[in-house]
Structures are given as structure tokens and as C-alpha cells.
Design a protein around this motif. Structure first.
Motif, PDB file in Angstrom:
ATOM      1  N   ARG A   1       0.828  -1.206   0.000  1.00 43.99           N
ATOM      2  CA  ARG A   1       0.000   0.000   0.000  1.00 43.99           C
ATOM      3  C   ARG A   1       0.860   1.254   0.000  1.00 43.99           C
ATOM      4  NH1 ARG A   1      -3.373  -1.989   4.676  1.00 43.99           N
ATOM      5  NH2 ARG A   1      -4.718  -3.510   3.685  1.00 43.99           N
ATOM      6  N   ALA A   2       1.925   1.226   0.806  1.00 42.44           N
ATOM      7  CA  ALA A   2       2.820   2.388   0.896  1.00 42.44           C
ATOM      8  C   ALA A   2       3.515   2.643  -0.436  1.00 42.44           C
ATOM      9  CB  ALA A   2       3.844   2.175   1.996  1.00 42.44           C
ATOM     10  N   GLU A   3       3.985   1.593  -1.067  1.00 45.26           N
ATOM     11  CA  GLU A   3       4.673   1.745  -2.353  1.00 45.26           C
ATOM     12  C   GLU A   3       3.709   2.247  -3.427  1.00 45.26           C
ATOM     13  OE1 GLU A   3       7.749  -0.797  -5.141  1.00 45.26           O
ATOM     14  OE2 GLU A   3       7.145  -1.576  -3.196  1.00 45.26           O
ATOM     15  N   LYS A   4       2.490   1.727  -3.406  1.00 39.08           N
ATOM     16  CA  LYS A   4       1.481   2.171  -4.368  1.00 39.08           C
ATOM     17  C   LYS A   4       1.155   3.646  -4.136  1.00 39.08           C
ATOM     18  CE  LYS A   4      -3.072   1.024  -6.086  1.00 39.08           C
ATOM     19  NZ  LYS A   4      -4.324   1.222  -5.400  1.00 39.08           N
ATOM     20  N   ALA A   5       1.051   4.043  -2.884  1.00 40.81           N
ATOM     21  CA  ALA A   5       0.763   5.447  -2.565  1.00 40.81           C
ATOM     22  C   ALA A   5       1.899   6.353  -3.025  1.00 40.81           C
ATOM     23  CB  ALA A   5       0.531   5.610  -1.074  1.00 40.81           C
ATOM     24  N   LYS A   6       3.120   5.895  -2.868  1.00 40.55           N
ATOM     25  CA  LYS A   6       4.277   6.664  -3.319  1.00 40.55           C
ATOM     26  C   LYS A   6       4.212   6.877  -4.828  1.00 40.55           C
ATOM     27  CE  LYS A   6       9.328   6.524  -3.124  1.00 40.55           C
ATOM     28  NZ  LYS A   6      10.491   5.696  -2.762  1.00 40.55           N
ATOM     29  N   GLY A   7       3.829   5.838  -5.558  1.00 40.03           N
ATOM     30  CA  GLY A   7       3.667   5.961  -7.008  1.00 40.03           C
ATOM     31  C   GLY A   7       2.537   6.909  -7.369  1.00 40.03           C
ATOM     32  N   ASP A   8       1.456   6.860  -6.588  1.00 39.48           N
ATOM     33  CA  ASP A   8       0.331   7.767  -6.832  1.00 39.48           C
ATOM     34  C   ASP A   8       0.751   9.218  -6.648  1.00 39.48           C
ATOM     35  OD1 ASP A   8      -1.305   5.566  -7.294  1.00 39.48           O
ATOM     36  OD2 ASP A   8      -2.226   5.618  -5.293  1.00 39.48           O
ATOM     37  N   VAL A   9       1.529   9.478  -5.607  1.00 41.97           N
ATOM     38  CA  VAL A   9       1.998  10.844  -5.336  1.00 41.97           C
ATOM     39  C   VAL A   9       2.915  11.320  -6.457  1.00 41.97           C
ATOM     40  CG1 VAL A   9       3.429  12.248  -3.804  1.00 41.97           C
ATOM     41  CG2 VAL A   9       1.701  10.713  -2.854  1.00 41.97           C
ATOM     42  N   ARG A  10       3.815  10.449  -6.880  1.00 36.74           N
ATOM     43  CA  ARG A  10       4.744  10.804  -7.968  1.00 36.74           C
ATOM     44  C   ARG A  10       3.963  11.116  -9.251  1.00 36.74           C
ATOM     45  NH1 ARG A  10      10.292   9.448  -8.594  1.00 36.74           N
ATOM     46  NH2 ARG A  10      10.090   7.959  -6.903  1.00 36.74           N
ATOM     47  N   GLN A  11       2.944  10.310  -9.532  1.00 36.04           N
ATOM     48  CA  GLN A  11       2.149  10.527 -10.728  1.00 36.04           C
ATOM     49  C   GLN A  11       1.375  11.849 -10.633  1.00 36.04           C
ATOM     50  OE1 GLN A  11      -1.030   7.714 -11.500  1.00 36.04           O
ATOM     51  NE2 GLN A  11      -0.701   7.922 -13.691  1.00 36.04           N
ATOM     52  N   ALA A  12       0.822  12.137  -9.478  1.00 31.53           N
ATOM     53  CA  ALA A  12       0.083  13.393  -9.295  1.00 31.53           C
ATOM     54  C   ALA A  12       1.000  14.594  -9.476  1.00 31.53           C
ATOM     55  CB  ALA A  12      -0.558  13.421  -7.912  1.00 31.53           C
ATOM     56  N   LYS A  13       2.218  14.473  -8.970  1.00 34.15           N
ATOM     57  CA  LYS A  13       3.198  15.556  -9.110  1.00 34.15           C
ATOM     58  C   LYS A  13       3.508  15.804 -10.585  1.00 34.15           C
ATOM     59  CE  LYS A  13       7.615  14.937  -8.497  1.00 34.15           C
ATOM     60  NZ  LYS A  13       8.933  14.608  -7.974  1.00 34.15           N
ATOM     61  N   GLU A  14       3.679  14.739 -11.347  1.00 33.11           N
ATOM     62  CA  GLU A  14       3.980  14.884 -12.771  1.00 33.11           C
ATOM     63  C   GLU A  14       2.791  15.463 -13.528  1.00 33.11           C
ATOM     64  OE1 GLU A  14       6.970  14.619 -14.205  1.00 33.11           O
ATOM     65  OE2 GLU A  14       7.651  14.277 -12.169  1.00 33.11           O
ATOM     66  N   LYS A  15       1.582  15.070 -13.154  1.00 33.19           N
ATOM     67  CA  LYS A  15       0.394  15.627 -13.806  1.00 33.19           C
ATOM     68  C   LYS A  15       0.275  17.119 -13.518  1.00 33.19           C
ATOM     69  CE  LYS A  15      -2.498  11.550 -14.268  1.00 33.19           C
ATOM     70  NZ  LYS A  15      -3.779  10.927 -13.917  1.00 33.19           N
ATOM     71  N   ALA A  16       0.618  17.511 -12.297  1.00 24.64           N
ATOM     72  CA  ALA A  16       0.566  18.931 -11.943  1.00 24.64           C
ATOM     73  C   ALA A  16       1.592  19.707 -12.750  1.00 24.64           C
ATOM     74  CB  ALA A  16       0.812  19.110 -10.457  1.00 24.64           C
ATOM     75  N   LYS A  17       2.773  19.146 -12.911  1.00 21.87           N
ATOM     76  CA  LYS A  17       3.804  19.799 -13.721  1.00 21.87           C
ATOM     77  C   LYS A  17       3.311  19.993 -15.157  1.00 21.87           C
ATOM     78  CE  LYS A  17       8.070  18.039 -11.632  1.00 21.87           C
ATOM     79  NZ  LYS A  17       9.232  17.202 -11.961  1.00 21.87           N
ATOM     80  N   ASP A  18       2.697  18.951 -15.695  1.00 18.56           N
ATOM     81  CA  ASP A  18       2.181  19.033 -17.067  1.00 18.56           C
ATOM     82  C   ASP A  18       1.095  20.105 -17.188  1.00 18.56           C
ATOM     83  OD1 ASP A  18       3.890  17.016 -17.849  1.00 18.56           O
ATOM     84  OD2 ASP A  18       2.361  15.441 -17.830  1.00 18.56           O
ATOM     85  N   ALA A  19       0.266  20.229 -16.187  1.00 23.58           N
ATOM     86  CA  ALA A  19      -0.812  21.219 -16.225  1.00 23.58           C
ATOM     87  C   ALA A  19      -0.264  22.632 -16.263  1.00 23.58           C
ATOM     88  CB  ALA A  19      -1.727  21.036 -15.017  1.00 23.58           C
ATOM     89  N   PHE A  20       0.840  22.865 -15.546  1.00 17.99           N
ATOM     90  CA  PHE A  20       1.407  24.212 -15.522  1.00 17.99           C
ATOM     91  C   PHE A  20       2.224  24.533 -16.767  1.00 17.99           C
ATOM     92  CE2 PHE A  20       0.579  23.821 -10.936  1.00 17.99           C
ATOM     93  CZ  PHE A  20      -0.135  25.002 -10.771  1.00 17.99           C
ATOM     94  N   LYS A  21       2.649  23.508 -17.506  1.00 11.48           N
ATOM     95  CA  LYS A  21       3.393  23.723 -18.739  1.00 11.48           C
ATOM     96  C   LYS A  21       2.513  24.329 -19.821  1.00 11.48           C
ATOM     97  CE  LYS A  21       6.912  20.156 -18.329  1.00 11.48           C
ATOM     98  NZ  LYS A  21       7.392  18.887 -18.899  1.00 11.48           N
ATOM     99  N   GLU A  22       1.256  23.929 -19.822  1.00 10.92           N
ATOM    100  CA  GLU A  22       0.347  24.349 -20.892  1.00 10.92           C
ATOM    101  C   GLU A  22      -0.196  25.703 -20.679  1.00 10.92           C
ATOM    102  OE1 GLU A  22      -2.549  21.253 -21.147  1.00 10.92           O
ATOM    103  OE2 GLU A  22      -1.067  19.814 -21.704  1.00 10.92           O
TER     104      GLU A  22
END
Length: 57
Positions: free
Chosen positions: A36-57
Motif C-alpha cells: 500500500r505504501a509503495e502504491k501510494a508513493k507511485g500515486d503521489v509521484r504521478q500526481a506531481k507529474e500531472k501537476a507539472k504538465d498542467a502548468f506547462k500548458e
């Protein structure tokens, strides 16, 4: 670099999901929690990357 981070997120999510399932199957709460912890870490990393992409546009 962003693609590398997105790939890492997917790998962490998949590994975490597998550990969680395996732990649940054998009744190992420690493994389930680690999964669960590892999956949550991946979820956080993915959310961070999505946020970065949103600000690029």
C-alpha cells in the motif's frame, strides 16, 4: 526527464499493487502494508507529474 518520472510512478504503482495482493493472499499484513505504501508513493509521484504538465500548458 518527465517521462522517466512517469514511468517510475507506474512501476511503483504496479509493484505496490502486486505486493499488496500477495500479502493479502498469504495473510501477511506487513507485506500488504508495504505494498500500500509503495502504491501510494507511485500515486503521489504521478500526481506531481500531472501537476507539472498542467502548468506547462
Amino acid at each position: 526527464m518527465a517521462k522517466d518520472e512517469k514511468a517510475k510512478a507506474k512501476v511503483e504503482q504496479a509493484k505496490g499493487k502486486a505486493k499488496e495482493a500477495a500479502g493479502g493472499a498469504v495473510g501477511n499484513e506487513g507485506m500488504t502494508a508495504k505494498g500500500r505504501a509503495e502504491k501510494a508513493k507511485g500515486d503521489v509521484r504521478q500526481a506531481k507529474e500531472k501537476a507539472k504538465d498542467a502548468f506547462k500548458e
